[in-house]
Structures are given as C-alpha cells and as structure tokens.
Design an enzyme around this catalytic site. Sequence first.
Site, short mmCIF file in Angstrom:
data_model
loop_
_atom_site.label_atom_id
_atom_site.label_comp_id
_atom_site.label_asym_id
_atom_site.label_seq_id
_atom_site.Cartn_x
_atom_site.Cartn_y
_atom_site.Cartn_z
CB CYS A 140 -0.93 -0.01 1.22
SG CYS A 140 -0.09 -0.46 2.76
CG HIS A 220 -0.08 3.83 5.73
ND1 HIS A 220 0.12 3.14 6.90
CD2 HIS A 220 -0.29 2.89 4.77
CE1 HIS A 220 0.04 1.84 6.66
NE2 HIS A 220 -0.23 1.65 5.38
P1 NAD Z 1 -5.34 -10.97 6.37
O1 NAD Z 1 -4.69 -11.64 7.52
O2 NAD Z 1 -6.38 -9.93 6.61
O3 NAD Z 1 -5.99 -12.06 5.39
C1 NAD Z 1 -5.29 -13.21 5.02
C2 NAD Z 1 -6.29 -14.31 4.69
O4 NAD Z 1 -5.55 -15.43 4.20
C3 NAD Z 1 -7.08 -14.82 5.89
O5 NAD Z 1 -8.44 -14.95 5.50
C4 NAD Z 1 -6.50 -16.20 6.18
O6 NAD Z 1 -7.50 -17.09 6.67
C5 NAD Z 1 -6.07 -16.63 4.80
N1 NAD Z 1 -4.99 -17.62 4.76
C6 NAD Z 1 -3.92 -17.73 5.56
N2 NAD Z 1 -3.14 -18.77 5.15
C7 NAD Z 1 -3.75 -19.30 4.06
C8 NAD Z 1 -3.45 -20.37 3.20
N3 NAD Z 1 -2.35 -21.12 3.37
N4 NAD Z 1 -4.30 -20.64 2.18
C9 NAD Z 1 -5.41 -19.90 1.98
N5 NAD Z 1 -5.75 -18.86 2.79
C10 NAD Z 1 -4.92 -18.56 3.81
O7 NAD Z 1 -4.13 -10.37 5.50
P2 NAD Z 1 -4.15 -9.06 4.59
O8 NAD Z 1 -3.95 -7.86 5.47
O9 NAD Z 1 -5.29 -9.10 3.66
O10 NAD Z 1 -2.77 -9.22 3.80
C11 NAD Z 1 -2.66 -10.08 2.67
C12 NAD Z 1 -1.48 -9.64 1.85
O11 NAD Z 1 -1.72 -8.30 1.40
C13 NAD Z 1 -0.14 -9.59 2.59
O12 NAD Z 1 0.89 -9.88 1.67
C14 NAD Z 1 -0.04 -8.15 3.03
O13 NAD Z 1 1.28 -7.72 3.26
C15 NAD Z 1 -0.64 -7.46 1.82
N6 NAD Z 1 -1.19 -6.11 2.07
C16 NAD Z 1 -1.92 -5.85 3.19
C17 NAD Z 1 -2.40 -4.56 3.39
C18 NAD Z 1 -3.19 -4.19 4.60
O14 NAD Z 1 -3.26 -3.04 4.96
N7 NAD Z 1 -3.83 -5.11 5.27
C19 NAD Z 1 -2.14 -3.55 2.46
C20 NAD Z 1 -1.44 -3.87 1.29
C21 NAD Z 1 -0.95 -5.16 1.10
#
Ligand code: NAD
Length: 340
Positions: A140, A220
């Site tokens: 992000c 942010h």
């Molecule tokens: P999150 O924890 O909210 O969601 C992750 C999901 O993946 C959960 O539903 C979990 O049950 C599932 N999961 C975990 N292991 C799994 C597996 N082996 N197989 C299938 N599903 C699985 O995470 P998020 O915040 O959405 O982040 C996801 C990605 O996006 C990360 O790489 C993170 O760095 C990136 N990201 C996050 C944000 C943010 O602000 N949250 C912003 C930009 C990028």
Amino acid sequence: MIKVAVNGYGTIGKRVADAVACQPDMEIVGVSKTSMNADAYVAKARGYPLYIADLSKRADFEDAGVPVAGSVAEMITKADVVVDATPGGVGLKNRPMYEQHGVRAIYQGGEKHATAGFSFNSSVNYDEARGRQFVRVVSCNTTGLVRIINEVDRAFGVGKVRAVMVRRGGDPGDVKRGPIDAIVLDPVTLPSHHGPDVQSVLPHIEITTAAMIVPTTFMHMHAVQMTLKRPATREQVIELFRAHSRIGLVKGPSGIRSSAELKEYMQDIGRPRSDMWENGVFEESVSVVDGTELWLFQAIHQEADVVVENVDAIRAIASDVPAAESIRMTEEALGFVALG
Ligand code: NAD
C-alpha cells in the site's frame, strides 16, 4: 471472461473479490480461507464458492452453516488467475502449487520481489507484465509513493526523493495489534524498506524513506519531498495530479485535514467499506520551493489502494486489453468519482 480465484479471503482478498466480481470481463470462481470467522459468512452472503486450505477443518465451517466447495488445490484448477492475498510469506509457499497447475498468480506486497520476479504498478509497467505467470502488486505505501513519483518524474524528472511515512498500527479489525499509546519508530534505522521497494518498480529513482507507527487504524500519512530536474510551478504539479485518476486531490474548501475526516468523507460519498482507492494528496500542502523542491502530504488507505492495481494486474497477465483501457474499465465498474 477471466476466471479469478482469491486465495486468502481477508482484508485485501475480500476487497479484491468484490472489485473483480463487478468487472464486465471477470468472474470469481472461488475464495479461500484457513479458519472459520465472520469473513466466511461474508463470502457466503456474496455468493462466492468457499474453499479451505485445510480440509480437516471442514466441519468448523459446515457446522457454522457455511458450505465448503473443496480444497484450495481444487479451487485453483478452476481459475485462469489466482490472486494470492494470504499473509506475507505464505505466497512463497504456495508458489510450487501454482507452478504445478500452470496457473498465473498475483502476489501482494507482503511477499518479496523475488517471489514473483516482477513488481507491478498499472501506471508504470502494465505492458511489461504481459505473458508473465507471476506478478507482485507492491504494498500500500509503495503503491502510493510510486503513483506520485512516477507522474512527477515523467513531467519534470525526479532527482531524489525523501519521504517519511506515519503508518497505521493495524487494520480496523486487528484487535491484537498496536501500539495503543506510543509512537514507534519502525525501524529506528534508515532507510525503511519502502525506499528499496519503490525501486523494485522504479529502479532509477534515488529515494530514502523513514517510517513510524502510530495508534490509528485508518490510513497512512506520508510527508514527501522530491527534487525536480526541471523547474515547475505549484499549479503545474497540481494539474498533473488532477489529470491522474488515482491521485485524488483533497481540496482546501473541504476543510479536511486528517485521516479521520477523509474516512468520514469516503463513507458519505458511498464508497464500499469507506475505501479510498486513490492517493489523497492534500492540495494545500503541495508546495514548490525555489522552483525545484516539491513538498506534499498524502493520505494512503492501506486496505484499498492496492485493490484497483490487482484488478489491472489480472488484465495485464491474462488479456490483451491495453493499460489505459484496463484502468478505465476498473474504475468505471467500481463507480470511481473524483474526490473534489
Ligand atoms: P489478512 O490476515 O487480513 O488475510 C489473510 C487471509 O488469508 C485470511 O483470510 C486467512 O485465513 C487466509 N490464509 C492464511 N493462510 C492461508 C493459506 N495457506 N491458504 C489460503 N488462505 C490462507 O491479510 P491481509 O492484510 O489481507 O494481507 C494479505 C497480503 O496483502 C499480505 O501480503 C499483506 O502484506 C498485503 N497487504 C496488506 C495490506 C493491509 O493493509 N492489510 C495492504 C497492502 C498489502
């Protein structure tokens, strides 16, 4: 229709799924989770077939009234593209599964550049993503930085960038994250990882970043300074931003000076989940000192800005739709309207 599976239906995955589902040329063939929680009910309500990573947990879902369509391995056989939105590091472990099935995958910013070998931003390198099996949509913060740096660089040339990121402590639903009452230098050393990450998309940009975490959950805030190779006026820079659909200008007369007021504004204009997909550049903060030193503040909604980039990344690797047309289609389907 491009068949899309979302592996990891959490903060990012559920937003990407909804954004994909409303595109005229895409459909959701499944979403996946590891354990039962409210997001599973959301997937059911949306009508997305739900797959699970560990079939031994099937009863947890079905006893809660959520049907399970099968395993993640089964889900990806139905997809042209998998959006891997699992927690950082899990995507790397999933890569052999995608390779084995020959399915394309889009990773998120929690994965390293090397996991995909290509870091994506639709305004910068959409065409270079064509034909690739793996692409990583940068984080992000990096997406927010890349959007403005690239625009300014194309128009005036950017000598060097210095940016300080004030980051949210956790997402709104992250009850276990903090800080509750502290400003945490993260990291205390320079540079933070954001500068090198910008260079994964814009390798020629000289950039140094510093970052801290504060007790807030929504957005942010970046303080950005760039030196310009060719002189510009404040008005020219603002015009440049106004012309870019993913750089929103937060206008002075709105009275908005904070992330909290921006969240309220997103709610009031009817954005799903209060999402701000574009950078929120505070128009009044845009300043040019001595013709070549640009300063500004911008707000970045961590849960949202990467969502539209994921939709474009799907088209980049799985269709022949040109970049400008993809960006237009993505935004039209979501009902983008300018911030001011
Ligand atoms: P999150 O924890 O909210 O969601 C992750 C999901 O993946 C959960 O539903 C979990 O049950 C599932 N999961 C975990 N292991 C799994 C597996 N082996 N197989 C299938 N599903 C699985 O995470 P998020 O915040 O959405 O982040 C996801 C990605 O996006 C990360 O790489 C993170 O760095 C990136 N990201 C996050 C944000 C943010 O602000 N949250 C912003 C930009 C990028």
